[in-house]
Design a protein around this motif. Structure first.
Motif: not given
Length: 133
Positions: A1-24
């Motif tokens: 993810m490099t910009g913008g906004n995202i909402v996650v309502l479901g399950p996620n795996g491990r390593n979430f946000a790896a390489g996340m440089s922008g956005g929320v």
């Protein structure tokens, strides 16, 4: 993810946000175990407390519910006050520094374009940036 906004309502795996440089990312953490599955190298986790952000997330979920007819989204909206504290704000450290610097520079009265150039320049020179914090 490099910009913008995202909402996650479901399950996620491990390593979430790896390489996340922008956005929320706003992640619904119903089980309270999201930090264990999040790659904390480049991000910091915050509670969702800002009223504007809370309304933004609510609006995004409402749009999703209306477009997809998602029963899960409608349920989250129905229990909104109970769900808000369960959201985690995932905010990349570099991005946060640029946004905070941009706000400060804009207060000096320079144009938006000039403020962006100054903020990015200052962030590139920031010693803390090398450590990702």
């Amino acid at each position: 993810m490099t910009g913008g906004n995202i909402v996650v309502l479901g399950p996620n795996g491990r390593n979430f946000a790896a390489g996340m440089s922008g956005g929320v990312a706003y992640v619904l953490d119903e089980a309270g175990d999201f930090p264990r599955r999040c790659n904390m190298e480049m991000v910091t986790l915050y509670p969702m407390e800002n009223e504007e952000e809370i309304e933004l997330v609510r609006s995004m979920i409402r749009q999703h519910a209306e477009y997809t007819k998602s029963q899960r989204a409608w349920k989250i909206l129905a229990l909104w006050e109970e769900m808000v504290p369960r959201f985690v704000k995932v905010y990349p450290n570099d991005y946060r520094r640029v946004i905070e610097t941009l706000k400060q520079v804009k207060e000096t009265g320079v144009s938006d374009e000039e403020a962006e150039m100054i903020a990015f320049g200052l962030n590139a020179q920031d010693v803390a940036r090398a450590g990702g914090k």
